[in-house]
Enzyme design. Structure first.
Site, PDB file in Angstrom:
ATOM      1  N   PHE A 125      -1.372  -6.449   1.648  1.00 57.63           N
ATOM      2  CA  PHE A 125      -1.498  -5.600   0.468  1.00 57.63           C
ATOM      3  C   PHE A 125      -2.881  -5.779  -0.168  1.00 57.63           C
ATOM      4  O   PHE A 125      -3.716  -6.531   0.300  1.00 57.63           O
ATOM      5  CB  PHE A 125      -0.381  -5.919  -0.522  1.00 57.63           C
ATOM      6  N   GLN A 152      -6.197   0.259   1.710  1.00 55.08           N
ATOM      7  CA  GLN A 152      -4.843   0.166   2.237  1.00 55.08           C
ATOM      8  C   GLN A 152      -4.650   1.273   3.266  1.00 55.08           C
ATOM      9  O   GLN A 152      -4.912   2.460   2.994  1.00 55.08           O
ATOM     10  CB  GLN A 152      -3.833   0.293   1.106  1.00 55.08           C
ATOM     11  N   ASP A 175      -2.381  -8.043  -5.779  1.00 57.11           N
ATOM     12  CA  ASP A 175      -3.657  -7.354  -5.974  1.00 57.11           C
ATOM     13  C   ASP A 175      -4.725  -8.249  -6.615  1.00 57.11           C
ATOM     14  O   ASP A 175      -5.281  -7.931  -7.669  1.00 57.11           O
ATOM     15  CB  ASP A 175      -3.471  -6.088  -6.827  1.00 57.11           C
ATOM     16  N   ASN A 186      -4.351   4.422   0.916  1.00 55.32           N
ATOM     17  CA  ASN A 186      -4.249   4.382  -0.544  1.00 55.32           C
ATOM     18  C   ASN A 186      -5.292   3.429  -1.117  1.00 55.32           C
ATOM     19  O   ASN A 186      -6.473   3.589  -0.799  1.00 55.32           O
ATOM     20  CB  ASN A 186      -2.821   4.173  -1.053  1.00 55.32           C
ATOM     21  N   ASP A 187      -4.942   2.461  -1.924  1.00 56.37           N
ATOM     22  CA  ASP A 187      -5.881   1.725  -2.768  1.00 56.37           C
ATOM     23  C   ASP A 187      -7.167   1.273  -2.071  1.00 56.37           C
ATOM     24  O   ASP A 187      -7.118   0.680  -0.995  1.00 56.37           O
ATOM     25  CB  ASP A 187      -5.228   0.446  -3.297  1.00 56.37           C
TER      26      ASP A 187
END
Length: 458
Positions: free
Chosen positions: A84, A43, A149, A26-27
């Protein structure tokens, strides 16, 4: 020892977008330039094509186009249950990663968690060492457990970090911290805060703050924004607040969606060595179907896009380096209405309508998957794909000839409208070669290229 996920079917593997070698993505994280290489992290869960304890996958490139997959940069250990999202910055000839440590002390309840900010560094850009005294920043008073984040940049002798946060009143916000050395942080300001959950969200993920073309811009992905007509149709949104900082607060004109497609989330930008502000995002969303999961992988990153400001809005253009993907010319001239023109699965299409075109304009189809573009009176541009909840729409900002630039890949389409004033990002799981068909009798100028494929190195 766990075995990384293996690809079982190549049918949807992309030709020139960055993907994982297997497993979940993901991100994008840590978008940066270090010792002659562009670096992108993401991620990553290597052991299944589903979200799991987050690692940082890693790739590098000389040109923002051809990516080489590198070993995992960060993995959870006894001090954290997940690494994260975060960012990267160069300091003292090292590449520093600043990321969120995610902690789930109650294994039975994944919602019982807390988050803090941590650092790691590398001298070669490949092998990373976590700081022994992590964390460098804990969740502050006045905040819920949502605190993640970090996006870090340097300004003079100071480093600054913008963090996604949720205040105890349940509203999303962006906090700014400052540090002289990346290890000791003090809060500077609450840069901006949601006016309500419905309009601007209950949590602001993946914030990014920068100055561009005379404006101050907070780019982020708010959770919980309610749909409003054509706007905010996905589960969670990505967009920006544009204005100017006044007394440490961002005075802005309201939240604006940055992409109007189904499959776009979690942006991150970097400043290239030649001064361009370039953005990349996750080319999926949390409500995307992702049928590639059946094949042992999930998720991809968008093409890198150069940002600029025009008339108070962000504009996105594909980076110039992507022209290097062009191979032979497929089309050059005018398309005849109701004729099929073969593009294959990996192509770039540029089309300009010379007169005032309206109605159903263009169909991209492989015979089963359809992507259709229409222009309604007044400038409402409508995208329809033949899936559930297939319509997305946005209003043009220009009145001149409609310009389209479309990048097709084996399971995606990225559409740039009017030189990037609007974009639509879509995962399209093409089953066969794609053809384009002009549906309106309208003067047009068209050019298309086959693009280089399988440019990723694994």
């Amino acid at each position: 020892m766990k075995t990384p996920m293996a690809i079982t079917n190549q049918r949807y593997r992309l030709g020139y977008h960055l993907m994982t070698p297997g497993g979940w993505m993901n991100d994008p994280n840590g978008f940066s330039f270090f010792k002659g290489w562009y670096h992108i992290f993401y991620q990553y869960y290597p052991y299944a094509a589903e979200w799991g304890p987050m690692h940082w996958g890693h790739a590098r490139s000389r040109d923002l186009v051809h990516w080489e997959t590198l070993p995992v940069a960060l993995a959870p250990d006894e001090n954290e249950n997940g690494c994260f999202s975060g960012s990267a910055v160069v300091y003292e000839d090292k590449l520093w990663l600043v990321y969120t440590g995610h902690h789930t002390p109650n294994a039975v309840d994944p919602e019982d968690f807390y988050q803090d900010q941590r650092v790691a560094w590398s001298e070669d850009g490949i092998h990373f060492t976590k700081y022994g005294a992590n964390p460098v920043l804990k969740t502050p008073a006045g905040n819920t457990k949502h605190f993640r984040d970090p996006k870090v940049w340097q300004d003079g002798d100071m480093f600054y970090m913008v963090l996604g946060s949720q205040a105890t009143d349940g509203l999303g916000r962006a906090l700014i911290y400052g540090s002289p050395d990346l290890l000791h942080w003090q809060e500077v300001t609450e840069l901006s805060k949601a006016v309500s959950k419905e309009k601007e969200g209950y949590m602001w993920e993946c914030p990014d703050f920068f100055h561009l073309d005379g404006a101050d811009i907070l780019l982020m992905s708010p959770q919980g924004v309610e749909a409003d007509g054509d706007r905010f149709r996905n589960l969670n949104q990505t967009g920006y607040l544009l204005g100017h900082v006044e007394e440490k607060k961002l005075a802005h004109h309201g939240f604006v969606e940055i992409d109007h497609g189904h499959d776009f989330y979690a942006t991150q930008t970097m400043l290239t060595p030649d001064g361009r502000r370039v953005m990349i995002a996750w080319m999926n969303a949390w409500d995307s179907s992702m049928p590639e999961i059946e094949d042992g992988w999930a998720g991809a990153l968008t093409l890198p896009r150069e940002l600029s400001v025009k008339d108070g809005y962000l504009v996105q253009k594909p980076v110039a380096e992507l022209k290097g993907l062009r191979q032979e010319v497929l089309l050059d001239g005018q398309l005849e209405a109701q004729q099929d023109y073969k593009l294959g699965k990996v192509a770039e299409l540029k089309l300009t309508f010379a007169d005032k075109a309206e109605g159903v304009l263009l169909l991209l189809t492989d015979g089963s998957r359809n992507l259709q573009l229409s222009l309604e009176p007044g400038g409402r541009l409508v995208l329809n794909r033949n899936t559930e909840d297939g319509e997305r729409a946005a209003w043009r900002r220009s009145e001149g000839p409609l310009k389209l630039q479309i990048f097709l890949d084996k399971s995606s389409a990225e559409i740039f409208v009017d030189d990037g004033e609007l974009t639509f990002t879509e995962r399209m799981y093409w089953q066969d070669d794609v053809t384009c068909r002009l549906l309106a009798k309208s003067a047009n100028q068209t050019k298309a290229w086959r693009l280089e494929s399988e440019s990723n190195l694994y």
